[in-house]
Design a protein around this motif. Structure first.
Motif, short mmCIF file in Angstrom:
data_model
loop_
_atom_site.label_atom_id
_atom_site.label_comp_id
_atom_site.label_asym_id
_atom_site.label_seq_id
_atom_site.Cartn_x
_atom_site.Cartn_y
_atom_site.Cartn_z
N ILE A 1 0.85 -1.20 0.00
CA ILE A 1 0.00 0.00 0.00
C ILE A 1 0.89 1.26 0.00
CG2 ILE A 1 -1.66 1.30 1.41
CD1 ILE A 1 -2.83 -1.47 2.22
N SER B 1 -11.63 4.02 3.75
CA SER B 1 -11.58 2.63 4.23
C SER B 1 -12.99 2.07 4.36
CB SER B 1 -10.92 2.55 5.60
OG SER B 1 -9.56 2.90 5.49
N ALA C 1 -10.65 -3.31 5.19
CA ALA C 1 -9.82 -3.69 6.34
C ALA C 1 -10.69 -4.20 7.49
CB ALA C 1 -9.02 -2.47 6.80
N ILE D 1 -4.75 1.61 9.73
CA ILE D 1 -4.90 1.57 8.27
C ILE D 1 -5.38 2.90 7.72
CG2 ILE D 1 -7.31 0.76 8.01
CD1 ILE D 1 -4.42 -0.83 6.15
N SER E 1 -4.74 5.28 4.05
CA SER E 1 -5.87 5.16 3.12
C SER E 1 -6.54 6.50 2.90
CB SER E 1 -6.93 4.21 3.69
OG SER E 1 -6.37 3.09 4.31
N THR F 1 -9.03 1.07 1.18
CA THR F 1 -8.72 -0.20 1.83
C THR F 1 -10.00 -0.89 2.31
OG1 THR F 1 -8.26 1.06 3.83
CG2 THR F 1 -6.37 0.30 2.59
#
Ligand code: AGP
Length: 607
Positions: free
Chosen positions: A532, A560, A546, A553, A557, A544
């Motif tokens: 990523i 998400s 996730a 994360i 991103s 993402t």
């Protein structure tokens, strides 16, 4: 491919045939046509485009009849024109015919007729069949059909009207499916059982090389040798309400939202008190210790579900695992013998490549199992041993709920084999079963937040291409996400194993090419983070998928989509759902024909 509907009985045939075609439109929607017989007069109406166009056209003319045949086309030979739409008629107007399949020797046969001065009206491979039957017809329709079938090469399902026969029509099957039903002085035929459900669920699946005569008296079956055959009807436990869209704008959304209950149904009775039981459905349990290989063979979405199962099988079965696209499997020199369990995965059970691959594996002595949503489909009947998905009829061309059913059925199968081989410890089985039973509620939890996905899709609506990445079991999920997006939104999407990015695909990245990374918290999570980062460094926007609770994360991103946590083995059940929704919402924002994407058909019955 191509939808066929036929009717004879006391009612208005047009209404029934058009209703059937509407139900079968997912099989093709390039053009549509109908022939209606009133006594010995046959009227034909056809048009380019959807069944709705045909319906409007019919309303403006005075065609009617108590016997009728109709067709919705997915073009193979010849462009999308009115001339190429079915039905086709011979020059003398004796035979009217519709066709699903491909006649491979239509050129040779066409030249024969051309030498005799016949001029063809269409560019199709179908017209030749009408001509051939007409040229062989004296006063015995069955004989003419049989002789014609003896000269035709390829795959065909025909429905045929003879102008001088007002009380019967004929169906022929060699390859593509045809389902028949008769009740109360009516006799129907259709490409798929869903079109017959409003009238009967006691149906007859035609076998290969059969001819059927349909009249108010019922159905009479013959083999290509002309001998009468016994009809063995099946009771189908689907009903017409299952094929309705209800209040949903599209079948695809309805089917995405059904996934929690599909999962429950697929697991029911196969997973009780922390124990997996497939004794009743898996006939090779005793042989499990003798297996050396397991092959998963399928096309499209079914192949992606197989690829997820393949990774699970690698981990749990100790077998040599091969996952292959059916169209490739058939032509490779595959080792496939009595020590091989060959699993053929197909929603419809009618995909020509998967059927051909199954015949090959059977001929080589493999133990074969069909994993399908339609037990009485050609695949189910050819292979004999079936693990049913229980997803209910899927109408949207883009497969969604059947992918979920496939993941569940293939997971159970893989763990069952592991157990039969003595490789699955009871504690492990219990842990996995407990989590499998929790998955339906987790899927429903994701679906309840579908609106969040729509908002994210809105932000990306103008971009020309997307790149999906994942590792291990998340890689086939990335492939499925990319397939869904391109199928229904027509936006370019491709999927790569995340580790492969630096070997080429990374060259594509810039600020107009988002990367959709499937990155649940699993053993390979850290490696995914590196991939990523590499993509971010090339200015690609990052979306993402996730695990909920993974706050880190967010730092990597732009957007998400979170899914509940689950056991590492089962993340695909959850991560695929936001990707289905993303594809759906983007396509809806772009105003696409979601349930009938261009150029596609749900059942791919040609090779
Ligand atoms: C799925 O969205 C596709 N329409 C297509 O890839 C499909 O999965 C493929 O044609 C296989 O069909 P089957 O499962 O009926 O064999």
């Amino acid at each position: 491919m191509c939808g066929i509907m036929g009717y004879i009985g006391p009612k208005d045939a047009a209404e029934i045939v058009i209703g059937g075609l509407e139900c079968l439109e997912y099989r093709g929607y390039d053009s549509a046509g109908i022939a209606l017989a009133e006594g010995h007069k046959i009227g034909i109406s056809k048009c380019v485009g959807s069944v709705a166009n045909l319906k409007t056209q019919l309303e403006k003319c005075s065609l009617s009849g108590k016997m009728g045949i109709g067709h919705t086309r997915w073009a193979t030979h010849g462009g999308v024109t009115r001339e190429n739409a079915h039905p086709h008629v011979d020059p003398d107007g004796k035979v009217v015919l519709i066709h699903n399949g491909i006649i491979e020797n239509f050129h040779e046969l066409g030249e024969e007729f051309a030498k005799k001065g016949v001029r063809f009206v269409s560019e199709t491979d179908t017209e030749i069949a009408a001509l051939l039957i007409s040229s062989l017809y004296r006063d015995d329709p069955l004989l003419a059909i049989r002789e014609a079938c003896g000269r035709l090469r390829g795959a065909f399902a025909f429905v045929i009207l003879f102008a001088d026969i007002a009380d019967r029509y004929y169906c022929v099957r060699k390859g593509p499916p045809l389902v028949l039903g008769a009740a109360g002085g009516e006799a129907f035929c259709a490409s798929d059982v869903t079109a017959l459900l409003p009238y009967t669920n006691n149906v007859l699946f035609m076998e290969d090389e059969e001819i059927a005569e349909l009249s108010a008296e019922g159905i009479v079956l013959y083999g290509f040798d002309g001998l009468r055959k016994e009809a063995c009807p099946h009771l189908v436990d689907w009903d017409a309400s299952m094929t309705s869209k209800g209040t949903y704008p599209h079948f695809m959304l309805k089917e995405i939202e059904e996934q929690g209950s599909v999962l429950r149904r697929t697991l029911t009775g196969r997973l009780e008190n922390g124990v997996i039981g497939l004794e009743a459905e898996f006939p090779f349990s005793e042989d499990a210790r003798l297996f050396r290989r397991i092959h998963f063979v399928a096309c499209g979405t079914s192949c992606h579900a197989s690829a997820v199962a393949g990774r699970l099988a690698d981990r749990y079965t100790g077998l040599d695992v091969r996952v292959e696209t059916a169209s490739e499997y058939r032509y490779g020199n595959v080792i496939c013998d009595k020590h091989t369990l060959a699993v053929f995965v197909s929603q419809s059970g009618e995909t020509a490549d998967t059927l051909a691959a199954a015949s090959l594996a059977q001929a080589r002595g493999a133990r074969c199992l069909a994993v399908t949503n339609v037990v009485s489909s050609s695949l189910g009947r050819e292979v004999g041993s079936v693990l049913e998905l229980r997803a209910g009829p899927e109408i949207g061309v883009a497969a969604t709920k059947t992918f979920m059913g496939q993941l569940a059925a293939l997971t159970l199968l893989t763990l069952w084999i592991s157990k039969r081989k003595g490789l699955l410890a009871p504690q492990e089985e219990k842990r996995l079963c407990a989590e499998l039973a929790r998955l339906p509620a987790k899927v429903e939890d994701i679906l309840a937040r579908g609106e969040d996905v729509r908002k994210i899709a809105e932000r990306y609506k103008g971009l020309p291409a997307f790149l999906f990445i994942g590792r291990e079991a998340s890689y086939p999920v990335a492939m499925e996400g990319a397939l869904k997006l391109k199928e229904i939104s027509y936006v370019h999407a491709e999927a790569h194993a995340a580790g492969e990015m630096k070997h080429g695909p990374i060259a594509l990245l810039n600020e107009r090419m988002p990367v959709v990374a499937v990155v649940p918290k699993d053993g390979i999570y850290k490696k995914m983070l590196s991939n990523i980062q590499e993509s971010r460094a090339r200015r690609a926007p990052i979306i993402t998928v996730a695990s909920r609770g993974d706050e880190d994360i967010r730092r990597f991103s732009n957007d998400s989509l979170f899914v509940p946590e689950t056991e590492e083995e089962f993340t695909p059940f959850l991560t695929v759902v936001p990707l289905q929704l993303f594809a759906y919402h983007l396509a809806s924002i772009l105003g696409r024909e979601i349930d009938r994407p261009r150029n596609l058909a749900k059942s791919v019955t040609v090779e």
